[in-house]
Design a protein around this motif. Structure first.
Motif, PDB file in Angstrom:
ATOM      1  N   GLU A   1      -7.500   0.957  -6.133  1.00  0.00           N
ATOM      2  CA  GLU A   1      -8.727   2.107  -7.307  1.00  0.00           C
ATOM      3  C   GLU A   1      -8.788   3.833  -5.421  1.00  0.00           C
ATOM      4  O   GLU A   1      -8.881   4.090  -6.535  1.00  0.00           O
ATOM      5  N   LEU A   2      -9.014   3.192  -5.015  1.00  0.00           N
ATOM      6  CA  LEU A   2      -9.380   3.961  -4.122  1.00  0.00           C
ATOM      7  C   LEU A   2      -7.606   5.390  -3.797  1.00  0.00           C
ATOM      8  O   LEU A   2      -8.261   6.315  -3.912  1.00  0.00           O
ATOM      9  N   ILE A   3      -6.206   4.466  -4.307  1.00  0.00           N
ATOM     10  CA  ILE A   3      -5.788   5.839  -3.931  1.00  0.00           C
ATOM     11  C   ILE A   3      -5.475   6.397  -4.857  1.00  0.00           C
ATOM     12  O   ILE A   3      -5.432   7.241  -5.461  1.00  0.00           O
ATOM     13  N   GLN A   4      -6.041   5.209  -5.931  1.00  0.00           N
ATOM     14  CA  GLN A   4      -5.619   6.319  -7.460  1.00  0.00           C
ATOM     15  C   GLN A   4      -6.868   7.381  -7.366  1.00  0.00           C
ATOM     16  O   GLN A   4      -5.888   8.011  -8.010  1.00  0.00           O
ATOM     17  N   GLU A   5      -7.566   6.979  -6.671  1.00  0.00           N
ATOM     18  CA  GLU A   5      -9.139   8.348  -7.021  1.00  0.00           C
ATOM     19  C   GLU A   5      -8.403   9.113  -6.318  1.00  0.00           C
ATOM     20  O   GLU A   5      -8.760  10.695  -6.451  1.00  0.00           O
ATOM     21  N   ILE A   6      -7.870   9.312  -4.997  1.00  0.00           N
ATOM     22  CA  ILE A   6      -7.305   9.907  -3.926  1.00  0.00           C
ATOM     23  C   ILE A   6      -6.279  10.930  -4.624  1.00  0.00           C
ATOM     24  O   ILE A   6      -6.363  11.756  -4.520  1.00  0.00           O
TER      25      ILE A   6
ATOM     26  N   LEU B   1       1.125  -1.550  -0.220  1.00  0.00           N
ATOM     27  CA  LEU B   1       0.121   0.427  -0.050  1.00  0.00           C
ATOM     28  C   LEU B   1       0.732   1.542  -0.511  1.00  0.00           C
ATOM     29  O   LEU B   1       0.798   1.954  -0.748  1.00  0.00           O
ATOM     30  N   GLY B   2       2.238   1.029   0.761  1.00  0.00           N
ATOM     31  CA  GLY B   2       2.893   2.648   0.705  1.00  0.00           C
ATOM     32  C   GLY B   2       3.551   2.438  -0.466  1.00  0.00           C
ATOM     33  O   GLY B   2       3.137   4.065  -0.436  1.00  0.00           O
ATOM     34  N   GLU B   3       4.067   1.404  -1.198  1.00  0.00           N
ATOM     35  CA  GLU B   3       4.175   2.240  -2.557  1.00  0.00           C
ATOM     36  C   GLU B   3       3.227   2.345  -3.740  1.00  0.00           C
ATOM     37  O   GLU B   3       3.216   3.553  -4.553  1.00  0.00           O
TER      38      GLU B   3
ATOM     39  N   SER C   1       1.610   6.584  -7.049  1.00  0.00           N
ATOM     40  CA  SER C   1       0.046   7.218  -7.342  1.00  0.00           C
ATOM     41  C   SER C   1       0.210   8.567  -7.155  1.00  0.00           C
ATOM     42  O   SER C   1       0.066   9.002  -8.173  1.00  0.00           O
ATOM     43  N   ILE C   2       0.831   9.212  -5.850  1.00  0.00           N
ATOM     44  CA  ILE C   2       1.267  10.025  -6.140  1.00  0.00           C
ATOM     45  C   ILE C   2       2.145  11.279  -6.990  1.00  0.00           C
ATOM     46  O   ILE C   2       1.488  12.318  -7.634  1.00  0.00           O
ATOM     47  N   ALA C   3       2.768  10.532  -6.985  1.00  0.00           N
ATOM     48  CA  ALA C   3       3.925  11.178  -7.706  1.00  0.00           C
ATOM     49  C   ALA C   3       3.624  11.226  -9.075  1.00  0.00           C
ATOM     50  O   ALA C   3       4.082  12.227  -9.857  1.00  0.00           O
ATOM     51  N   GLU C   4       3.637  10.695  -9.582  1.00  0.00           N
ATOM     52  CA  GLU C   4       2.401  10.391 -11.257  1.00  0.00           C
ATOM     53  C   GLU C   4       1.699  11.010 -11.445  1.00  0.00           C
ATOM     54  O   GLU C   4       1.633  11.965 -12.833  1.00  0.00           O
TER      55      GLU C   4
END
Length: 116
Positions: free
Chosen positions: A94-99, A35-37, A42-45
């Motif tokens: 998916e949730l992390i990408q949405e966030i 999850l950390g990775e 995702s945020i970096a992208e």
């Protein structure tokens, strides 16, 4: 820039409303990232895309964005600390990408206001 705005508070609230998704273990794909990775990548992208789209940003603005993103990442890591080393499920990813997209939207809005 964004962490002191109501939109960021709503984003944190959105994450906390979905914490149960991180408490449940669902099916994990073989070789899944932690999850950390997933969170960091995702945020970096999204921030790379943000900076690419906003070529008018000066170096001091980019530095400000990087500092804020560090703070945001820290906040999210604090909230998810107990599960950061767990393999990410598809729903969690998916949730992390949405966030991450919502974070980018917060910065898009802040940049638009900055450039006015």
């Amino acid at each position: 820039m964004v962490t002191d705005k109501p939109g960021y508070e709503h984003l944190i609230q959105f994450l906390t409303e979905h914490l149960s998704l991180f408490e449940q273990r669902g099916p994990v794909v073989a070789g899944a990232k932690t999850l950390g990775e997933v969170l960091e990548e995702s945020i970096a992208e999204q921030i790379i895309q943000l900076c690419t789209q906003h070529t008018e940003l000066e170096m001091n603005h980019r530095s400000m964005i990087v500092r804020e993103v560090d703070g945001i990442l820290y906040d999210f890591q604090e909230v998810l600390a107990s599960v950061l080393e767990e393999p990410a499920t598809e729903q969690q990813t998916e949730l992390i990408q949405e966030i991450s997209l919502l974070i980018k939207n917060l910065f898009d809005t802040a940049i638009a206001a900055l450039m006015d």
